[in-house]
Scaffold this motif. Structure first.
Motif, PDB file in Angstrom:
ATOM      1  N   ALA A  74       0.684  -1.544  -0.025  1.00 10.93           N
ATOM      2  CA  ALA A  74       0.144  -0.274   0.219  1.00 10.93           C
ATOM      3  C   ALA A  74       1.145   1.343  -0.096  1.00 10.93           C
ATOM      4  CB  ALA A  74      -1.263   0.106   1.342  1.00 10.93           C
ATOM      5  N   ASN A  75       0.167   2.175  -0.783  1.00 14.10           N
ATOM      6  CA  ASN A  75       1.473   3.773  -0.786  1.00 14.10           C
ATOM      7  C   ASN A  75      -0.056   4.045  -0.024  1.00 14.10           C
ATOM      8  OD1 ASN A  75       1.895   2.162  -4.051  1.00 14.10           O
ATOM      9  ND2 ASN A  75       3.598   3.602  -2.819  1.00 14.10           N
ATOM     10  N   LEU A  76       0.101   5.252   1.040  1.00 21.58           N
ATOM     11  CA  LEU A  76      -0.740   5.686   2.103  1.00 21.58           C
ATOM     12  C   LEU A  76       0.507   7.353   2.676  1.00 21.58           C
ATOM     13  CD1 LEU A  76      -0.801   2.499   4.994  1.00 21.58           C
ATOM     14  CD2 LEU A  76      -1.983   3.172   2.719  1.00 21.58           C
ATOM     15  N   LYS A  77      -0.273   8.262   2.028  1.00 20.08           N
ATOM     16  CA  LYS A  77      -0.580   9.810   2.711  1.00 20.08           C
ATOM     17  C   LYS A  77      -1.066   9.908   4.162  1.00 20.08           C
ATOM     18  CE  LYS A  77       0.981  11.431  -1.990  1.00 20.08           C
ATOM     19  NZ  LYS A  77       0.725  12.811  -2.741  1.00 20.08           N
ATOM     20  N   ASP A  78      -0.694  10.189   5.033  1.00 18.90           N
ATOM     21  CA  ASP A  78      -0.955  11.404   5.925  1.00 18.90           C
ATOM     22  C   ASP A  78      -1.618  12.297   5.432  1.00 18.90           C
ATOM     23  OD1 ASP A  78       0.364  13.110   6.182  1.00 18.90           O
ATOM     24  OD2 ASP A  78       1.471  12.329   8.071  1.00 18.90           O
ATOM     25  N   GLU A  79      -2.908  12.930   6.459  1.00 21.41           N
ATOM     26  CA  GLU A  79      -3.228  14.178   5.897  1.00 21.41           C
ATOM     27  C   GLU A  79      -2.137  15.359   6.359  1.00 21.41           C
ATOM     28  OE1 GLU A  79      -5.490  15.597   9.656  1.00 21.41           O
ATOM     29  OE2 GLU A  79      -6.857  13.488   8.958  1.00 21.41           O
ATOM     30  N   GLN A  80      -1.020  15.793   6.270  1.00 19.64           N
ATOM     31  CA  GLN A  80      -0.584  16.657   5.866  1.00 19.64           C
ATOM     32  C   GLN A  80       0.645  15.921   4.714  1.00 19.64           C
ATOM     33  OE1 GLN A  80      -0.131  15.303   9.091  1.00 19.64           O
ATOM     34  NE2 GLN A  80      -1.499  17.539   9.302  1.00 19.64           N
ATOM     35  N   PHE A 210      -7.494  -2.460  -4.951  1.00 18.86           N
ATOM     36  CA  PHE A 210      -7.892  -1.727  -3.386  1.00 18.86           C
ATOM     37  C   PHE A 210      -7.817  -0.054  -3.398  1.00 18.86           C
ATOM     38  CE2 PHE A 210      -7.124  -6.110  -2.114  1.00 18.86           C
ATOM     39  CZ  PHE A 210      -8.233  -6.522  -1.928  1.00 18.86           C
ATOM     40  N   GLN A 211      -8.265   0.222  -2.670  1.00 17.95           N
ATOM     41  CA  GLN A 211      -8.373   1.840  -1.681  1.00 17.95           C
ATOM     42  C   GLN A 211      -8.269   1.133   0.251  1.00 17.95           C
ATOM     43  OE1 GLN A 211      -7.447   4.902  -2.821  1.00 17.95           O
ATOM     44  NE2 GLN A 211      -7.251   3.293  -4.830  1.00 17.95           N
ATOM     45  N   ALA A 212      -7.150   2.137   1.289  1.00 20.78           N
ATOM     46  CA  ALA A 212      -6.388   1.824   1.864  1.00 20.78           C
ATOM     47  C   ALA A 212      -7.042   2.746   2.983  1.00 20.78           C
ATOM     48  CB  ALA A 212      -5.534   0.485   1.667  1.00 20.78           C
ATOM     49  N   SER A 213      -7.636   3.195   3.865  1.00 20.77           N
ATOM     50  CA  SER A 213      -6.974   3.226   4.914  1.00 20.77           C
ATOM     51  C   SER A 213      -7.148   3.288   6.008  1.00 20.77           C
ATOM     52  CB  SER A 213      -8.912   4.688   5.014  1.00 20.77           C
ATOM     53  OG  SER A 213      -9.814   3.848   5.061  1.00 20.77           O
ATOM     54  N   GLY A 214      -7.160   4.003   7.209  1.00 22.23           N
ATOM     55  CA  GLY A 214      -6.577   3.145   8.634  1.00 22.23           C
ATOM     56  C   GLY A 214      -5.270   4.200   9.623  1.00 22.23           C
ATOM     57  N   ALA A 215      -4.654   3.517  10.588  1.00 26.80           N
ATOM     58  CA  ALA A 215      -4.085   3.659  11.553  1.00 26.80           C
ATOM     59  C   ALA A 215      -2.942   2.817  11.096  1.00 26.80           C
ATOM     60  CB  ALA A 215      -4.361   4.075  12.382  1.00 26.80           C
ATOM     61  N   LYS A 221       4.349   6.797  17.122  1.00 28.19           N
ATOM     62  CA  LYS A 221       4.009   8.235  16.409  1.00 28.19           C
ATOM     63  C   LYS A 221       2.870   7.338  15.471  1.00 28.19           C
ATOM     64  CE  LYS A 221       3.994  12.755  14.689  1.00 28.19           C
ATOM     65  NZ  LYS A 221       4.888  14.039  14.319  1.00 28.19           N
ATOM     66  N   THR A 222       1.823   7.546  15.914  1.00 27.83           N
ATOM     67  CA  THR A 222       0.760   7.794  14.872  1.00 27.83           C
ATOM     68  C   THR A 222       0.231   7.968  14.151  1.00 27.83           C
ATOM     69  OG1 THR A 222      -0.781   6.171  17.026  1.00 27.83           O
ATOM     70  CG2 THR A 222      -2.069   6.770  15.212  1.00 27.83           C
ATOM     71  N   TYR A 223      -0.002   8.229  12.427  1.00 29.41           N
ATOM     72  CA  TYR A 223      -1.024   8.577  11.300  1.00 29.41           C
ATOM     73  C   TYR A 223      -1.887   7.933  10.676  1.00 29.41           C
ATOM     74  CZ  TYR A 223       4.655   9.741  11.140  1.00 29.41           C
ATOM     75  OH  TYR A 223       5.791   9.694  12.068  1.00 29.41           O
ATOM     76  N   GLN A 224      -3.005   9.095  10.519  1.00 29.48           N
ATOM     77  CA  GLN A 224      -3.992   8.335   9.873  1.00 29.48           C
ATOM     78  C   GLN A 224      -4.110   8.835   8.298  1.00 29.48           C
ATOM     79  OE1 GLN A 224      -6.579   7.301  11.507  1.00 29.48           O
ATOM     80  NE2 GLN A 224      -5.907   7.390  13.341  1.00 29.48           N
ATOM     81  N   VAL A 225      -4.207   7.497   7.768  1.00 33.63           N
ATOM     82  CA  VAL A 225      -3.501   7.226   6.051  1.00 33.63           C
ATOM     83  C   VAL A 225      -4.329   6.409   5.637  1.00 33.63           C
ATOM     84  CG1 VAL A 225      -1.275   7.177   7.098  1.00 33.63           C
ATOM     85  CG2 VAL A 225      -2.352   5.188   6.799  1.00 33.63           C
ATOM     86  N   SER A 226      -4.073   6.825   4.233  1.00 33.59           N
ATOM     87  CA  SER A 226      -5.044   6.384   3.308  1.00 33.59           C
ATOM     88  C   SER A 226      -4.314   6.207   1.912  1.00 33.59           C
ATOM     89  CB  SER A 226      -6.087   7.522   3.099  1.00 33.59           C
ATOM     90  OG  SER A 226      -5.853   8.609   2.813  1.00 33.59           O
ATOM     91  N   GLY A 227      -4.637   5.760   0.962  1.00 31.11           N
ATOM     92  CA  GLY A 227      -4.261   5.883  -0.576  1.00 31.11           C
ATOM     93  C   GLY A 227      -4.167   3.950  -1.660  1.00 31.11           C
ATOM     94  N   PRO A 228      -4.089   4.219  -2.467  1.00 32.32           N
ATOM     95  CA  PRO A 228      -3.511   2.555  -2.784  1.00 32.32           C
ATOM     96  C   PRO A 228      -2.991   1.586  -2.593  1.00 32.32           C
ATOM     97  CG  PRO A 228      -1.826   4.425  -4.650  1.00 32.32           C
ATOM     98  CD  PRO A 228      -2.756   4.838  -2.754  1.00 32.32           C
ATOM     99  N   ALA A 229      -3.737   0.530  -2.933  1.00 29.10           N
ATOM    100  CA  ALA A 229      -2.861  -0.583  -2.307  1.00 29.10           C
ATOM    101  C   ALA A 229      -3.395  -1.588  -3.906  1.00 29.10           C
ATOM    102  CB  ALA A 229      -4.065  -0.847  -0.840  1.00 29.10           C
ATOM    103  N   TRP A 230      -2.027  -3.054  -3.375  1.00 27.06           N
ATOM    104  CA  TRP A 230      -2.047  -3.939  -4.125  1.00 27.06           C
ATOM    105  C   TRP A 230      -2.014  -4.726  -3.933  1.00 27.06           C
ATOM    106  CZ3 TRP A 230      -0.756  -2.328 -10.065  1.00 27.06           C
ATOM    107  CH2 TRP A 230      -0.099  -3.169 -10.785  1.00 27.06           C
TER     108      TRP A 230
END
Length: 359
Positions: A74-80, A210-215, A221-230
């Motif tokens: 999964a390639n993810l980004k947080d809100e920043q 796939f679209q991924a989201s979660g923690a 340190k915790t990040y809320q993230v989302s992005g495409p997954a394979w």
């Protein structure tokens, strides 16, 4: 092993573990070729063209085949806008070509790999299990793949539409939801994925939408993230030749909604075996041959005492595709019992994952 080498194909490396994990079984003589899987495999079921895939059954284990894997990136980004990568892989390796049996007489070894990557950190972990005793396995009704408390499991009646993915270790953990309404993709020639000119192959399908989201937690340190997954699914008995030394495998999510999978199987002698697939936004695939692809390493980094090509040029002239790809973190070395490089990559117009073995 995802070219995973989808393979993604890291499953090939399981052969190296059999002697140490087979308990009281009499280990078979060492085989030749990379990870021992370029040698004779006649007692196992061969991979041949023309297989008719059946779902959800093919999401589960395949008796008679020597190796298989369930592989998620999964390639993810947080809100920043900070970028991360996540990997989760479960490998199944058969000691003998027999059906699954309960108890300690079971002839299956399971291996799990999990990792997280940021621009400044990379952590990897592994788990091992013997089959038949409930420590690891895969079920299809509902779909559930697990090893210890690492899980990839369905949340509904459609096996691969809505899933939870989780893993944890001392320096990291993640809990992600993966969803998709798109069709599965059969790689290669209708799921027959050739790995050499001599005909070695695997059965191979993917869910690249796939679209991924979660923690995600890294170093406390915790990040809320989302992005495409394979997701890659492969199984085989002898996917490599004795001459093949390793691979470079790419899965790419394009901002256009299209997807690209490429792998280069390196050889001791001769040119690498190069192939891949172009997947349009609706899930229709086009097989890519070596003369369709120009795949060139551009720059290297010294990683764990090895020179690793972490900067690549990829051109697919027939698709007007011309990008340069760089690793988010060049030091994404999987320092496990079986070491390799795997991590997220960046390019103009998309993101993706790269796996490199045998260096």
């Amino acid at each position: 092993m995802r070219i995973k080498v989808g393979l993604p194909l890291l499953g090939l490396l399981l052969a190296l573990l059999l002697a140490s994990l087979s308990g009281c079984d009499n280990p078979e003589p060492a085989e030749k070729g990379f990870a021992g899987l370029g040698g004779e495999a006649s007692v196992f079921t061969p991979v041949v063209p023309g297989r008719v895939f059946s779902f959800p059954a093919d999401h589960g284990p395949h008796d008679g085949f020597r190796i298989e894997w369930w592989y998620v990136t999964a390639n993810l980004k947080d809100e920043q806008g900070r970028e991360f990568g996540v990997q989760w892989t479960l490998f199944r390796s058969a000691l003998k070509a027999v059906s699954e049996q309960p108890g300690w007489g079971n002839q299956t070894i399971w291996l799990g790999h999990a990792a997280v990557t940021s621009a400044t950190a990379h952590h990897a972990a592994e788990r091992y299990a013997r089959g038949g005793v409930g420590q690891a396995g895969v079920g299809v009704a509902p779909f559930n793949a697990w090893i210890d408390d690492w899980r990839f499991s369905s949340q509904g009646s459609d096996a691969l539409a809505d899933l939870q993915l989780s893993a944890r270790d001392k320096a990291f953990s993640y809990q992600l939801r993966l969803t998709s309404t798109r069709p599965l993709v059969l790689q290669g020639d209708k799921g027959f994925s050739q790995k050499s000119e001599q005909g070695q192959a695997s059965y191979y399908y993917s869910q690249p939408f796939f679209q991924a989201s979660g923690a995600l937690i890294i170093d406390g340190k915790t990040y809320q993230v989302s992005g495409p997954a394979w997701l890659d699914r492969e199984w085989s008995s002898q996917p490599l030749t004795a001459n093949q030394t390793g691979w470079d495998w790419f899965s790419l999510h394009l901002d256009s909604g299209e997807q690209v999978m490429l792998y280069r199987m390196r050889q001791k002698d001769g040119a690498p075996y190069l192939t891949g697939s172009w997947i349009d936004a609706q899930g229709q695939t086009q097989l890519l041959h070596a003369d369709d692809i120009i795949l060139t390493p551009q720059d290297t980094a010294n990683v764990a005492g090895r020179s690793m090509p972490v900067h690549w040029s990829i051109k697919i002239p027939g698709k007007h595709f011309d990008v340069t790809i760089k690793a988010l973190n060049p030091n994404a070395w999987m320092d496990l019992r079986i070491p390799y490089w795997e991590g997220p990559v960046q390019f103009s117009g998309g993101t993706g994952y790269l796996e490199m073995t045998g260096y």
